[in-house]
Design an enzyme around this catalytic site. Sequence first.
Site, PDB file in Angstrom:
ATOM      1  CD  GLU A 118     -28.576 -23.384  52.129  1.00  0.00           C
ATOM      2  OE1 GLU A 118     -28.377 -22.410  52.853  1.00  0.00           O
ATOM      3  OE2 GLU A 118     -29.590 -23.533  51.463  1.00  0.00           O
TER       4      GLU A 118
ATOM      5  CE  LYS B  64     -31.876 -21.916  49.236  1.00  0.00           C
ATOM      6  NZ  LYS B  64     -32.791 -21.388  50.252  1.00  0.00           N
ATOM      7  CG  ASP B  65     -24.151 -22.149  51.498  1.00  0.00           C
ATOM      8  OD1 ASP B  65     -25.307 -22.460  51.784  1.00  0.00           O
ATOM      9  OD2 ASP B  65     -23.149 -22.619  52.047  1.00  0.00           O
ATOM     10  CE  LYS B  66     -18.819 -13.860  48.276  1.00  0.00           C
ATOM     11  NZ  LYS B  66     -17.898 -12.868  48.858  1.00  0.00           N
TER      12      LYS B  66
END
Length: 692
Positions: free
Chosen positions: A103, A324-326
């Site tokens: 991502e 996963k992305d912030k």
Amino acid sequence: TLAYNTVRSFLKLSGHSASILLSVGSVTKTLHACNSWQASVSHIHPVLPLPQFHKHLAPMAEPESLIVPVQSGEKRGCPEEEEEEDAPSKRPRVDTDHENGGEPLQDEEEEEPEGEGGDGEEDGETFADMMKHGLTELDVGILKYVSSLEGFSGILKERYSDFMVHEINKQGMTVRLDDLSIPAESEEVPEAQQQPEESDVLTEGQKQQLGELQLFKNKEGNVSIEVIDDTKEKRTLVHKAIKTQFPGLETKTEEKEGRKFIVAYHAAGKKALAAPRKHSWPKNRGSFCHFVLYKENKDTMDAVNVLSKFLRLRPNMFSYMGTKDKRAITVQEIAVLKITAERLGHLNKCLMNLKLGNFCYKTHPLKLGELQGNHFTVVIRNISGTDEQVHQAMTSLKETGFINYYGMQRFGTTAVPTQHVGRAILKSNWNEVVDLILKPRPGAEKGYLVNCREEWAKTQDPEAALKKLPNKRCVEGQLLRGLSMYGKKNIITAFELIPRNNRLMYIHSYQSVVWNTMVSRRIEAFGLKAVEGDLILRGTEAHLLSAEEAETHSVHDVVMPLPGFDVIYPSHHVGKGYREMLSADGLDIDNMRHKVKDYSLAGAYRRIIIRPSDVSWEVIQYDDPRISLVHTDVEKLEDKPAPVFNKEGKYRALRMEFSLPPSSYATMAIREVLKIDTSIKKQTQLNTTWLN
């Protein structure tokens, strides 16, 4: 008053509403931050992040649009993206090192270890000025596109809800949060049948007090409940009810003036990390409770740390398939050892921006890399392309794909690229490794890091430099602590105080630059077709294509190696480029083993073109830039209506969906559509130009 009004005006300008609470001590700092913003507003896009500004406000709603189109985010000291399966192995592997599915635009910055984001004074430079020292795509070998279509502009991640990620599990199913119910117990619990319900043990008034305590609204710091019918069974029920219904609270029994009270309090600090109490666990129930974690604007490790604190567990009790992305809305599967679904479900009452559901019990944890990929829903706002341009670009992405480059977040955003440190490690030039990590540098730096670097440059004294750091857990602090403990003549041992994944990230970054550069040469030389001398995979083994075989394969079958001791290289002239590039860097491609085993590179194979699956898109029009343009899992659970768009709206956005395998960067797919440089340096320049 001036600070309050200035902040309020800024929030109105940004389109936000939030309560503002300023302490007297923060007014001066807030005015300084406001003045810095006001002075630089002519140089910075209104949606650029202003980290100094927000830290002086009381906790409030997460600002939605303070973001540049391609986000680099805060710097962190402990990257999580590089995981264990990247370690050297005894056989060539297909590259699957990005556990977050590649991502892009991560605010969590797992790929950049230099510096720990935190409080510190800036030197007054605008963000654009600070980022002028960063990398561009050209610096890391990202040069080519699949199609020759004309690109168009747009704003990516203007709001974190513009980027939504759903994990695809190892069964190929897209993970979604669609059930908050607690699974029925299949086993019988004889004792419990005769006991009253836990919820009946506490009065409504006690529940209200405990709820306020759980949310830190109780000034006393504890709640005392007198046990009227003083029996051990009654006290046990009360203890259990509090812990089950109000996760994060601990209880103890106290006697006051001959009366017994159960005292509830917050389990914080060391007690929060203490080993959990052992409760009986039914033998016919799986030891691991699997659940779906929905999170907003929070990275995976931060979310796990929050759950750990409330459940009084160590973070390593949780397992997951990837980070996963912030700055996104993400949905993924998590597993935890011997914690009931009921306890997890109660967390939904007190957690912000997190939601847990889809509980089930299984006999195994989750392993990093087990996922099949990720499904992305991406909104690009204010697009300039015509409907026909969008259709052509998205059709090309769907039918042909994009070059599977390593994205910019792989290489950091500071003036010292991570691949330079990796190259020095591979050359065993340890003095250069220390110098690259600790030397002063231009660009985006916290004040205390600047002071630390200056102290190191002036004195070469690790203890003196370490004193300049308020947070010793950043990479610089860990290295300085190692040098202080083991001395400057034992750098290898000192360097090992940096967590292993962080250290490996440096050399993987160097491998990635080599791979990007060689793939650009391969595309330049032979285009989008398989040719004699290319490599394909047969199982896990690489095979060189003959001229005849090349006729029966497509470019989507072609792989290129990351350099290592256990891979083979293309037999055409691009293969020779590997040797030339490594030789120019002072490395021997025939000797990629390192005297420190961790830094021996086996190599891996990676497809050069990725064709996304499940591709769809639509151009939407809207009037209010503050509204969300996606329908989240939580909104669906709460029966909230999907966004309604005005066909005559003054703004246009491209909403696209696609799925990628776990080692691919969505940044690079979006780059192929827009034909833009995704580096934070270039995007900042574009923002400045746009505003001017």
